[in-house]
Design an enzyme around this catalytic site. Structure first.
Site, PDB file in Angstrom:
ATOM      1  N   LYS A  50       0.809  -1.229   0.000  1.00 30.44           N
ATOM      2  CA  LYS A  50       0.000   0.000   0.000  1.00 30.44           C
ATOM      3  C   LYS A  50       0.842   1.278   0.000  1.00 30.44           C
ATOM      4  O   LYS A  50       0.368   2.352   0.375  1.00 30.44           O
ATOM      5  CB  LYS A  50      -0.998   0.060   1.176  1.00 30.44           C
ATOM      6  CG  LYS A  50      -1.797  -1.201   1.441  1.00 30.44           C
ATOM      7  CD  LYS A  50      -2.312  -1.878   0.212  1.00 30.44           C
ATOM      8  CE  LYS A  50      -3.350  -1.082  -0.521  1.00 30.44           C
ATOM      9  NZ  LYS A  50      -3.650  -1.712  -1.839  1.00 30.44           N
ATOM     10  N   HIS A  77       7.275  -7.647  -1.605  1.00 31.74           N
ATOM     11  CA  HIS A  77       6.983  -6.935  -0.355  1.00 31.74           C
ATOM     12  C   HIS A  77       7.795  -7.563   0.785  1.00 31.74           C
ATOM     13  O   HIS A  77       7.531  -7.280   1.958  1.00 31.74           O
ATOM     14  CB  HIS A  77       5.504  -7.070   0.017  1.00 31.74           C
ATOM     15  CG  HIS A  77       4.548  -6.381  -0.910  1.00 31.74           C
ATOM     16  ND1 HIS A  77       4.699  -5.090  -1.340  1.00 31.74           N
ATOM     17  CD2 HIS A  77       3.378  -6.820  -1.467  1.00 31.74           C
ATOM     18  CE1 HIS A  77       3.677  -4.767  -2.119  1.00 31.74           C
ATOM     19  NE2 HIS A  77       2.864  -5.798  -2.213  1.00 31.74           N
ATOM     20  N   SER A 101      -4.947   3.082   3.622  1.00 28.45           N
ATOM     21  CA  SER A 101      -5.033   2.386   2.336  1.00 28.45           C
ATOM     22  C   SER A 101      -5.173   0.879   2.581  1.00 28.45           C
ATOM     23  O   SER A 101      -5.966   0.200   1.917  1.00 28.45           O
ATOM     24  CB  SER A 101      -3.771   2.699   1.516  1.00 28.45           C
ATOM     25  OG  SER A 101      -3.855   2.117   0.253  1.00 28.45           O
TER      26      SER A 101
END
Ligand code: A3P
Length: 286
Positions: A44, A100, A130
């Site tokens: 995000k 990530h 988010s």
């Protein structure tokens, strides 16, 4: 029914598309090549936006590629089941890849390679909001009942990929490395042209001014919102309901519309404690 998490090395990962053997393989045996280019973020933080920019730099602004191939396939997430397979099958370079993973679970091969990493940081208050609208409302991770509950989970690192604070601390420790570029979502918003020039220079690419204009135009919030290959609208409705938008608001500071004064204070305190000692210029937001 929403899923919970897949766990690996004590960290929660999204329950759909992940398994611990693949995460382990990405960490321990995946071989990164010197010419690989990786977008790395805590989720995000503007991952999809950076990938769109990198694809467009590659095509000198021509949108044909970004409009004809799903973003995930253009830049696979190496730690996911599908992304890992796409990564090892991809023979032609340079590979655009995404991850990530926190630094301690990143492919070991990276540390002896010249593969380039662009790490994008975003104001964690906005990352939290988010994430609430994405993880909290899709069926990819543990279902959230309220923003209050998600806030607590985020502070404890009980959200996909664990603690934002640990993730960022880990990655910014590599900021002096020649093959790591640290950028922020906020500077991409404020000075998109300069940021793209910085990326080009890091990658050793030169674009004509008109090509740069095309990169900017085709990676804008509106262009990405409309691009079905980049906005996740191809995902099955039972995983991501149609009213949940990955390309949602796209502005810094939306947290101010959501946090209570007590949450603002609590977040500030935790940020100061956990990020103590790091240079303020790494975090260019108020
Ligand atoms: P918001 O939910 O605050 O709107 P990621 O790709 O890491 O999942 O990040 C998603 C966030 O990046 C979302 O933030 C999304 O709107 C924002 N984003 C995606 N494309 C963008 C663009 N071209 N410009 C600005 N923000 C963008």
């Amino acid at each position: 029914m929403a899923q919970d998490y897949v766990w690996y090395a004590g960290l929660p990962f999204p329950a759909v598309g992940y398994n611990s053997e693949v995460i382990k393989a990405a960490h321990e045996t995946l071989v990164l090549k010197d010419e690989d280019i990786l977008t790395v973020t805590y989720p995000k933080s503007g991952t999809h936006w950076m990938i769109e920019v990198l694809c467009l730099i590659h095509t000198k602004g021509d949108p044909k590629w970004i409009r004809s191939e799903v973003l995930f396939d253009r830049a696979p997430w190496i730690e996911t089941e599908r992304g890992y397979q796409l990564t090892i099958d991809r023979k032609e370079g340079p590979r655009l890849l995404t991850s990530h993973l926190p630094i301690h679970l990143f492919p070991k091969s990276f540390f002896s390679s010249k593969a380039k990493v662009i790490y994008v940081i975003r104001n964690p208050n906005d990352v939290l909001i988010s994430g609430y609208y994405f993880w909290g409302l899709t069926k990819l991770a543990k279902e959230t009942e309220s923003l209050e509950q998600y806030f607590e989970w985020f502070m404890q690192g009980h959200v996909p990929y664990g603690s934002w604070f640990d993730h960022v601390r880990g990655w910014v420790s590599l900021r002096e490395k020649e093959n790591v570029l640290i950028l922020s979502y906020e500077e991409m918003k404020k000075e998109p042209r300069n940021t793209i020039e910085k990326i080009c220079s890091f990658l050793g690419k030169v674009l004509e001014p008109a090509e740069l204009d095309l990169v900017l135009e085709n990676s804008s919030f509106q262009a990405m919102k409309e691009n079905k290959m980049s906005n996740l609208s191809h995902m099955p409705e039972e995983l991501i309901p149609a009213d949940i938008k990955l390309i949602r608001k796209g502005v810094p500071g939306d947290w101010k519309n959501h946090f209570t004064p007590a949450q603002t204070q609590a977040f500030k305190k935790t940020f100061q404690e956990k990020m103590a000692g790091l240079p303020a210029e790494l975090f260019p937001w108020d």
